[in-house]
Design an enzyme around this catalytic site. Structure first.
Site, short mmCIF file in Angstrom:
data_model
loop_
_atom_site.label_atom_id
_atom_site.label_comp_id
_atom_site.label_asym_id
_atom_site.label_seq_id
_atom_site.Cartn_x
_atom_site.Cartn_y
_atom_site.Cartn_z
N ARG A 1 1.86 -6.57 -3.93
CA ARG A 1 1.75 -6.45 -3.42
C ARG A 1 0.23 -5.25 -2.80
O ARG A 1 0.52 -3.44 -3.15
CB ARG A 1 2.66 -6.44 -1.75
CG ARG A 1 2.07 -6.28 0.05
CD ARG A 1 3.17 -5.32 0.32
NE ARG A 1 2.70 -4.97 1.84
CZ ARG A 1 3.29 -3.70 2.80
NH1 ARG A 1 3.86 -2.91 1.72
NH2 ARG A 1 2.88 -3.33 3.88
N ARG B 1 -2.46 5.77 16.30
CA ARG B 1 -1.81 6.77 16.72
C ARG B 1 -2.29 7.89 17.29
O ARG B 1 -3.25 7.85 18.00
CB ARG B 1 -2.96 6.79 14.55
CG ARG B 1 -2.29 5.66 13.62
CD ARG B 1 -2.36 6.34 12.11
NE ARG B 1 -1.39 5.21 10.79
CZ ARG B 1 -0.36 5.06 11.01
NH1 ARG B 1 0.45 6.82 10.77
NH2 ARG B 1 0.18 4.76 9.89
N LYS C 1 2.06 -12.25 9.05
CA LYS C 1 2.81 -11.03 10.15
C LYS C 1 3.44 -10.74 11.27
O LYS C 1 2.93 -10.70 12.19
CB LYS C 1 3.05 -9.58 9.48
CG LYS C 1 1.80 -9.49 7.91
CD LYS C 1 1.82 -8.30 7.18
CE LYS C 1 2.20 -6.94 7.93
NZ LYS C 1 1.63 -5.69 6.81
N THR D 1 10.45 -4.93 4.97
CA THR D 1 11.31 -3.41 6.03
C THR D 1 12.27 -2.87 5.42
O THR D 1 13.09 -3.67 6.02
CB THR D 1 10.87 -4.03 7.05
OG1 THR D 1 9.27 -4.73 6.89
CG2 THR D 1 10.38 -2.22 8.08
#
Length: 533
Positions: free
Chosen positions: A76, A121, A265, A323
C-alpha cells in the site's frame, strides 16, 4: 468421543532470526461428526491475504523483500505521506521483486494507491496547547490564528456551516473532543470534553457528519495520474460519499487504458447512508475503521464491519479490514491479546484481506507484526478447517438463485459452474486448479470459499497481481501453449515442485470463464486428475 493431539506454533522468521518455534500439545475433545471425511490437502498457503503499508521502515529493497517473502500480498502506498518520487522508488522495488518472483514461479505483489482524500485539519500552532476538561476553545476559518487565546485555525472554509450547537468535534479520531456551544459565520466556540495536548495539523471529525467536500481533491487527481504512470493495480478511494464518484474514477481509468481496480474506503457517515450503491459501483472495499469510528458511534463499527464483509462476499468483491489491527506493535514486539482476537474476528467473518498501516510503514517491528498477522490468520483457518467450525464457509457456498437471475446467461453459467466446482472440490477434498486470462473464474471460485486452495495460472502478469487480493487464491504465472494437456502437466509440475501438491493426489482442473481457453464458448469443463508420479 476420541481425543486427538493438536499442534500449533508461532512461526519464526527465516534468515536465522533469534525467535524460537513455540509448540503446545493440547488434548482437544473431537466432535465425532468431524472425524470422518477429513481430507488430506495441499500444503497450506495464505487464504486471508495481508496488505502492508510501505514507509520508512519497509521501503528499502531488503526490508521490502522480507515482507514479501513472509506474507505481504499487496503493498500500500499511502498518499497522505511522501511524494511521487519516494513512492516511485517503492514501485521500482516492487517491480524488481516481482521479476524475481516470476522467474521462481511465485506469487507477485500487487500495488495499491490509497488516496489522501479531503481532510479537515487544524492549523499550525506556535506551541502545543495543553487543554483540560471545561476549557474554552475557538475554532476559526480565518487564517492567522496560531493558538493565541486558545483560538485554532481550521483549513476548511465550510466548517462553520457543517457544525451545529451540541455537535462533538473529535481530534485525531477521539483522542480529544470538544462540544460546540455557539458559532458565528467564521468561528465555532467549544467546550473541552476530553482534554489533552493539542498539536499542529490535527485531524478533525464531527461525530455523525461528513464534511461537505469533494471525495476526490485536486491532489488526489494528481496522485491518480501518478498511479496510472506507475502502473498500480488498485486505487483505494478515500471518503467516498456516493456511487457517482466511484463511477467517475472507473470511467476515467478506462479512458486512460488503465486496468486498475477501484476499492472504496468505507469511513464516513455518508458512505454508510449509500453503502449498497457504493459497493455495487466499486470493484471492492476497505473497512477503514479509524475515521468510521470517529464519524459514527464506535460501538457501531463491529456491526458495520460484519455488514460490509457480508455484502461484499455476496457481490463477489474483495474486502479488506483495516486500521489499528496491531497498533501496539508499532512500538512493542508482541501484540495485545485483544489485537489477536481482532484479526481472528476478521478472518472468521470472511474478509479477503487484513491490513497493516503504521506497523509496517514506520513501526519498530515491521516484520514481526506481519508474522503475527499471518500466523494468527493461519491458525484460525486451521481451527475452522479441523474442528468442524465451517459454518461461515458453508454459508458462503449457498447459491442465491435470486441473485443469479440478475445476471446475463453467460455470467449466470459461470456463477453456477463456480458453485458446483466448489461443491465437488469440498466433497472429494481436492484443491482447485484454474487457468485464466482475465481472472474471472478464479475470483468466482474465491467468492464461494472452497475449503481447499485455488491455484490460478495466468499468462497475464496484471491479472496475477490483481488476484493477490482474493481470498484463497494462489496466483502463478505460466505461458499457455496450444496443447491443453501439455499446459496442465507443466502447471502440475510447478505445484509439485513447490511442494503444494504431491504425486498421486487428485486435483480438480477447471476450464471455464469469460475467455475460452482450449474449449468452445458454450462448454464448461471440470476434470478430476491425478498428479503424475
Amino acid at each position: 468421543m476420541q481425543l486427538r493431539k493438536v499442534a500449533f506454533r508461532a512461526r519464526h522468521a527465516p534468515r536465522g532470526r533469534s525467535e524460537t518455534r513455540v509448540r503446545a500439545n493440547l488434548d482437544v475433545q473431537e466432535d465425532p461428526r468431524t472425524q470422518n471425511g477429513r481430507h488430506g490437502t495441499a500444503t497450506r498457503v495464505q487464504k486471508t491475504k495481508v496488505v502492508a503499508t510501505i514507509g520508512p521502515a519497509s521501503c528499502e529493497a531488503e526490508q521490502f523483500y522480507s515482507l514479501a517473502e513472509n506474507g505481504m500480498c499487496v503493498a500500500r502506498l499511502n498518499m497522505s505521506h511522501g511524494n511521487h518520487e519516494s513512492h516511485m522508488k517503492v514501485v521500482e522495488v516492487v517491480r524488481s521483486y516481482n521479476r524475481r518472483a516470476a522467474e521462481r514461479h511465485e506469487p507477485l505483489v500487487a500495488v495499491m494507491l490509497d488516496t489522501k482524500g479531503p481532510e479537515v485539519r487544524s492549523g499550525d500552532l506556535s506551541d502545543p496547547l495543553l487543554l483540560k476538561k471545561g476549557d474554552k476553545v475557538v475554532l476559526t476559518t480565518v487564517d492567522g490564528s496560531r493558538g493565541n487565546n486558545n483560538t485554532i485555525t481550521v483549513n476548511y472554509s465550510g466548517f462553520t456551516d457543517d457544525v451545529e450547537v451540541g455537535d462533538h468535534v473529535l481530534v485525531d479520531g477521539g483522542l480529544m473532543s470538544f462540544v460546540v456551544e455557539t458559532k458565528t459565520e467564521t468561528t465555532v466556540s467549544c467546550r473541552v470534553e476530553d482534554g489533552g495536548l493539542m498539536k499542529s495539523r490535527r485531524h478533525l471529525n464531527v461525530r455523525g457528519k461528513s464534511a461537505n467536500l469533494p471525495s476526490i481533491t485536486t491532489k488526489d487527481w494528481e496522485d491518480i495520474e501518478f498511479g496510472i504512470q506507475a502502473g498500480v493495480d488498485f486505487y483505494a478511494l478515500s471518503f467516498v460519499k456516493d456511487a457517482d464518484i466511484v463511477r467517475e474514477l472507473s470511467e476515467f481509468l478506462k479512458s486512460r487504458q488503465s486496468e486498475a481496480r477501484v476499492l472504496v474506503k468505507i469511513e464516513s457517515a455518508d458512505s454508510i447512508k449509500n453503502l449498497y450503491s457504493i459497493l455495487e459501483a466499486s470493484d471492492g472495499a476497505m473497512v477503514a475503521r479509524g475515521d468510521l469510528g470517529a464519524e459514527l458511534p464506535f460501538e457501531e463499527v463491529p456491526i458495520l464491519q460484519k455488514r460490509i464483509i457480508d455484502i461484499c462476499r455476496k457481490m463477489g468483491k474483495p474486502v479488506i479490514v483495516a486500521t489499528n489491527m496491531l497498533e501496539s506493535m508499532i512500538e512493542n514486539p508482541t501484540p495485545t491479546r485483544a489485537e489477536v482476537s481482532d484479526i481472528a474476528v476478521a478472518v472468521r467473518e470472511g474478509a479477503d484481506a487484513v491490513m497493516l498501516s503504521g506497523e509496517t510503514a514506520f513501526g519498530a517491528y515491521a516484520l514481526k507484526s506481519l508474522e503475527v498477522m499471518t500466523t494468527v490468520a493461519e491458525r484460525i483457518h486451521d481451527s475452522m478447517g479441523s474442528s468442524g467450525d465451517l459454518g461461515l464457509q458453508r454459508e458462503s457456498t449457498l447459491l442465491d438463485l435470486n441473485v443469479l437471475a440478475q445476471f446475463e446467461t453467460g455470467a449466470a453459467m459461470s456463477h453456477t459452474f463456480a458453485y458446483h466446482a466448489t461443491l465437488l472440490s469440498n466433497t472429494i477434498g481436492t484443491p482447485l486448479v484454474v487457468f485464466t486470462r482475465k481472472g474471472t473464474m478464479a475470483a468466482l471460485l474465491s467468492q464461494y470459499r472452497p475449503f481447499g486452495l485455488i491455484f490460478a495460472f495466468t499468462d497475464n502478469p496484471e491479472v496475477q497481481r490483481r488476484l493477490a487480493l482474493y481470498h484463497g487464491v494462489h496466483a502463478l504465472g505460466l505461458d499457455f501453449s496450444d496443447d491443453a494437456e501439455e499446459t496442465f502437466n507443466r502447471a502440475l509440475g510447478v505445484l509439485k515442485g513447490k511442494g503444494l501438491i504431491h504425486s498421486g493426489q487428485q486435483v480438480a482442473v477447471v476450464r471455464s470463464g469469460q475467455q475460452p481457453i482450449w474449449r468452445q464458448d458454450s462448454t464448461h469443463l471440470i476434470q478430476v486428475k491425478p498428479v503424475p508420479v
